[in-house]
Design an enzyme around this catalytic site. Structure first.
Site, PDB file in Angstrom:
ATOM      1  N   GLU A 127      -5.668  -7.632  -2.048  1.00 45.10           N
ATOM      2  CA  GLU A 127      -6.485  -7.530  -0.840  1.00 45.10           C
ATOM      3  C   GLU A 127      -7.877  -7.019  -1.180  1.00 45.10           C
ATOM      4  OE1 GLU A 127      -5.013  -5.293   2.446  1.00 45.10           O
ATOM      5  OE2 GLU A 127      -3.002  -6.159   2.372  1.00 45.10           O
TER       6      GLU A 127
ATOM      7  N   GLU B 227       0.782  -1.230   0.000  1.00 47.98           N
ATOM      8  CA  GLU B 227       0.000   0.000   0.000  1.00 47.98           C
ATOM      9  C   GLU B 227       0.821   1.291   0.000  1.00 47.98           C
ATOM     10  OE1 GLU B 227      -2.793  -0.580   3.209  1.00 47.98           O
ATOM     11  OE2 GLU B 227      -3.987  -1.989   2.025  1.00 47.98           O
TER      12      GLU B 227
END
Length: 425
Positions: free
Chosen positions: A350, A230
């Site tokens: 994810e 991320e």
């Protein structure tokens, strides 16, 4: 996404850009972890994007059907597909199992059951891939595994975190589960916007990847590196700034890995923004259009996005009158176009949520996304196997043994086979 016991360590610039979703805060107390499965936190949040619904709605049909588990040997890429050593299409349909990136320095749940029984159950549920998050400080001599019931896991006693990772990786791959290693954090205390931080230099980040690539070189079922979890905030894409340009850093790291292990796929996540519009952390890959990651070793780049639902943050698109029909245009604008246009393969690394059955927007969103992934044969690793992810829950219920049947019913709609288990498994 952050795991249990994360501190909410995002910089103040993030809070200025968007209201926070409700998140729990936890200290790093191993005794608490060992005692019970605690609620985790999600930090893969975003702001509302007023342009998110303007992209054209998908009209393409699904791509070629996945042929199965694929052959043994290294994987590579061909246009929008991952392919095996025979050139046949491989689709990864897996799950995340976190813990190495926290203060336990071991996968969570081992305080209540045996690690091999956990992997047996994961394989039985049909997951052919495991994304395994870690923190770089687990490789330090000072890192000591904890939160483990040594009576249930006697073979782990006295091992370092790295040696426990060796056991988990071999156990998974022996059962036919491919493994993606994920640099999730620099240290146990929380995620970082960039691949380097106050506690982790860029050189150490790359050196750790090189040692992992060497360590698992002889296991073809360890398929690659998710370089950094991320990227966001300061992270840029393609602007040439050596301190912040994630596309540049991913290129450097991928080439360094391939100098010692040419077999690995290099998974490159998105950032949280493109120009002035923002999206989920790690979820925006629009920069790939003008600035793709080009490695010296060809056909090894897989792009990866993260995408979450209203249980994490109630974006405006979840409240639109045409929801969920509006969602494909949003997915395609930010990440799915890469697969649809055959630019490169895509892994949705994810996504997840607590509700998968019923008429709640969360359940509707999850099922719409699963249908979309199946239609376009997009690989995924679901967040998460663990029940102790506070905003999403897991495939396992809170007892760490019982399967959430509603979640598995949804996930089972789109699973491709495992590799053949090795003898004895």
């Amino acid at each position: 996404m952050n795991s249990p016991m994360d501190q909410n360590n995002a910089p103040t610039t993030e809070t200025k850009r968007a209201p926070r979703s409700q998140r729990l805060r936890f200290g790093i107390a191993a005794a608490v972890v060992a005692a019970a499965a605690v609620g985790g936190t999600v930090t893969a949040f975003a702001v509302n994007n007023s342009d998110g619904q303007s992209a054209a709605t998908t009209t393409s049909a699904a791509g070629a059907k996945a042929t199965g588990a694929g052959a043994e040997g290294p994987l590579s890429t061909k246009k929008g597909d991952i392919v095996d050593s025979d050139g046949k299409k491989v689709v990864l349909t897996g799950v995340n199992w976190f813990g190495f990136e926290t203060g336990t320095y071991a996968p969570h749940g081992l305080w209540t059951r045996n690690w091999e029984s956990m992997l047996d159950q994961m394989a039985k549920q049909g997951f052919n891939t495991m994304r395994l998050p870690y923190a770089n400080d687990m490789f330090k001599s000072s890192a000591k595994p904890n939160g483990i019931d040594w009576h249930k896991n006697p073979d782990l006693k006295g091992l370092t975190p790295q040696q426990i990772m060796d056991k988990i990786v071999k156990g998974a791959t022996d059962r036919g589960i491919r493994v993606i290693l994920d640099q999730h954090r620099p240290d146990q205390y929380g995620q970082s916007e960039l691949w380097h931080s106050q506690s982790l230099s860029e050189k150490q980040w790359m050196d750790d990847w090189v040692q992992l690539a060497k360590r698992y070189k002889n296991n073809d079922r360890v398929i690659g590196a998710d370089l950094h979890n991320e990227p966001r905030g300061q992270a840029t894409w393609g602007d040439g700034n050596p301190k912040t340009d994630w596309q540049l850093a991913a290129t450097k790291a991928g080439n360094a890995i391939h100098k010692v292990n040419k077999n690995w796929l290099i998974f490159v996540e998105g950032t949280d923004r493109h120009k002035n519009e923002q999206f989920w952390w790690g979820g925006d890959l629009q920069g790939v259009k003008k600035h793709p990651v080009k490695l010296d070793e060809p056909n090894k780049v897989v792009y990866s996005a993260h995408d979450y639902g209203p249980g994490v943050y109630n974006q405006n698109w979840f409240m639109a009158k045409d929801f969920p029909k509006n969602m494909p245009a949003i997915w395609e604008k930010h990440w799915a176009y890469i697969k649809k246009q055959n630019i490169a393969p895509l892994l949705l690394g994810e996504f997840g949520g607590k509700k998968t059955a019923g008429k709640s927007s969360e359940a509707v969103w999850q099922n719409a996304l699963m249908d979309y992934l199946k239609k376009h044969q997009i690989s995924y690793t679901y967040w998460t196997w663990n029940p102790d992810s506070g905003d999403t829950g897991g495939v396992l219920k809170n007892d760490w043994k019982t399967i959430d049947q509603n979640k598995m019913k949804m996930l089972a709609k789109y699973q491709t086979p495992l590799l053949e288990a090795k003898k004895g498994k």
